[in-house]
Design an enzyme around this catalytic site. Structure first.
Site, short mmCIF file in Angstrom:
data_model
loop_
_atom_site.label_atom_id
_atom_site.label_comp_id
_atom_site.label_asym_id
_atom_site.label_seq_id
_atom_site.Cartn_x
_atom_site.Cartn_y
_atom_site.Cartn_z
N GLU A 261 0.90 -1.16 0.00
CA GLU A 261 0.00 0.00 0.00
C GLU A 261 0.93 1.21 0.00
O GLU A 261 1.46 1.60 1.03
CB GLU A 261 -0.89 -0.05 1.23
CG GLU A 261 -2.13 0.79 1.10
CD GLU A 261 -2.02 2.05 1.91
OE1 GLU A 261 -1.84 3.11 1.27
OE2 GLU A 261 -2.10 1.99 3.14
N CYS A 295 -2.03 8.84 2.68
CA CYS A 295 -1.79 8.35 1.32
C CYS A 295 -3.01 8.67 0.45
O CYS A 295 -2.90 8.72 -0.77
CB CYS A 295 -1.47 6.88 1.32
SG CYS A 295 -2.73 5.91 2.11
#
Ligand code: UN1
Length: 507
Positions: A261, A295
């Protein structure tokens, strides 16, 4: 006030960052200071995991796995239910510690603990639903099915910006799946990791499953060891694209599995059919929340050219009204960046933006006070400026314009990252185009919702340079298990698949 919180969480001035099955009283690694980014002062010190300590932890994790995998999954779920309860009891303290160590505002610090609790609840239900398929066999009296077995001890490498929630995404699932967890937190946030591990220690002791959760505080060298360690069949890593490339290459070199990720460069498209009040609020939270250090943070705002000036004016007004300050104070929406380097990187990105033709519409400065505070910044830019295509972990929002929806979608998809995306429109046709196969190429695509703040029930992750991994909800659990295809012959014949004949000649 802060000292009492640390005490209630069982933290000292100096803490061991090596915890798990082995009782390593005096870890041998280097020391990591937990710094409050709002003041620049040290909250406490954590002694990291040395080479020999690491060896003991991973050897212990392999031994624990041999028994933990034999526990019925719902019993494993019961341990996670108790972990969720313990986290509920400590929500306020742990949330404040997240705020003190990362600089995110209190509501977000507590939200992060809530995300851990939600993950535990989800995993408890899942512990009774690790379903496999039954498959029709082409052979008579045969039955085929899939079953899912525990995978092994898994390595979990997490980043500073979600120091505990992302651990919970992985750890809660992995635990009910029958895996043992070896966690390397970010060296920027070692104290929340120790606090969570201490909560885990109590739950494990109550359930006689010591060694299920393990902690290795360290720098990149521990991460590299984990990536190369064949005893960890899965490495789940969250962080930059550069870090993910290194982890993926090392793990692939031993044919292990990685779950990545990585960075995002998330965009929102605002069309002339949008509800602009809704869009403004969503843009603010996604671009400024967590000081631009998610993110999923909104980095590119793609606005129809007919709206661009008026929307930019509204945004500037909204940015000017944001209260910057100590993240534990009520009303504050913007705390500090994580450290001095993050400030330098933000200012360098803004220099690049100016040189590449961008215009700073508001913000852009470091605040003259202790800690690592910056102004949230709006930059008028073009989609093809190199800096716009990079992820800078800071509250910089690039404003871009478009003429028709195809162009907007092309801009949205033109970057190398593919995590989160959104469109603001009340037009069904525009929304469905955005969600269609020729629409957003991201792992997350939203309509009339910003890019950040996903719920745990969905699978979280992205495509392209974001790494392709999926964590948290939906069927993300499958990454933590090994699939076994089983065929049972309940008959007295031995037919072969594909009609192959292989008869032993009769003499
Ligand atoms: C991250 O920044 O690594 O969707 C995770 C969100 C949060 C998770 C962010 N639930 O913004």
């Amino acid at each position: 006030m802060f000292t009492e919180v640390l005490q209630r969480l069982g933290l000292n001035a100096v803490n061991s960052g090596t915890r798990g099955l082995t009782s390593i009283d005096q870890p041998t690694g280097s020391r990591f200071a937990s710094v409050n980014p709002a003041t620049g002062t040290t909250l406490a010190t954590v002694v990291g995991t040395g080479e020999a300590d690491y060896e003991q932890i991973v050897a212990g994790a392999s031994r624990t796995f041999a028994t933990w995998r034999t526990w019925p999954a719902p019993r494993r779920g019961e341990v996670i239910r108790q972990l969720g309860q313990a986290l509920r009891q400590h929500k306020a303290d742990l949330g404040l510690l997240v705020t003190l160590e990362t600089g995110k505002i209190l509501s977000e610090g507590e939200g992060e603990v809530q995300e851990m609790i939600d993950m535990c609840d989800f995993a408890v239900g899942l512990s009774r639903q690790l379903h496999g398929l039954t498959i029709a066999s082409e052979r008579s009296a045969h039955r085929m099915f899939e079953q899912w077995h525990p995978l092994g001890p898994v390595g979990v490498i997490t980043a500073f910006n979600f120091p505990v929630a992302v651990w919970a995404w992985n750890a809660a699932l992995a635990a009910v799946c029958g895996d043992v967890i070896v966690w390397k937190p970010s060296p920027q946030t070692p104290l929340t990791a120790v606090a969570v591990q201490k909560i885990c220690d109590r739950v494990m002791a109550d359930n006689n499953c010591e060694g299920l959760f393990n902690l290795c505080v360290g720098d990149v060298s521990i991460g590299e060891r984990m990536a190369a360690d064949r005893r960890l069949p899965l490495i789940s890593a969250t962080g930059s694209c550069a870090m993910g490339c290194r982890v993926a290459a090392t793990v692939a070199g031993r044919l292990g599995r990685s779950l990545l990720e990585l960075g995002g460069n998330n965009a929102v498209i605002i069309t002339p059919q949008a509800n602009l009040d809704l869009a403004l609020r969503a843009v603010l939270f996604s671009a400024v929340g967590t000081v631009g250090q998610r993110c999923t943070t909104l980095r590119r705002l793609i606005v129809h050219e007919s709206l661009a000036d008026s929307f930019a004016t509204k945004l500037r007004q909204a940015y000017a009204s944001i209260l910057i300050g100590d993240p534990w104070q009520p009303g504050v929406l913007l705390g500090p960046l994580i450290n001095d380097r993050a400030v330098t990187q933000m200012l360098a990105a803004l220099d690049n933006a100016r040189q590449q033709g961008g215009e700073i519409l508001c913000g852009g400065r470091r605040l003259d006070r202790p800690g690592f505070f910056v102004e949230p910044t709006l930059v008028s830019a073009h989609a093809n400026m190199p800096i716009v295509r990079e992820e800078t972990f800071a509250p910089i929002l690039y404003l871009l314009t478009y003429r028709d929806l195809d162009e907007a979608i092309a801009i949205q998809n033109s970057v190398e990252q593919g995590l989160s995306s959104a469109i603001f429109t009340d037009s069904l046709t525009e929304a469905e185009t955005f969600l269609s196969a020729r629409g957003s190429d991201c792992g997350i695509a939203n309509v009339n919702i910003g890019t950040s703040g996903a719920e745990i029930g969905g699978a979280f992750g992205g495509e392209k340079d974001t790494g392709g991994g999926r964590e948290a909800g939906s069927d993300a659990w499958k990454a933590y298990m090994r699939r076994q295809t089983c065929t049972i012959n309940g008959g007295r014949e031995l037919p072969l698949a594909q009609g192959v004949r292989f008869e032993i000649p009769t003499t």
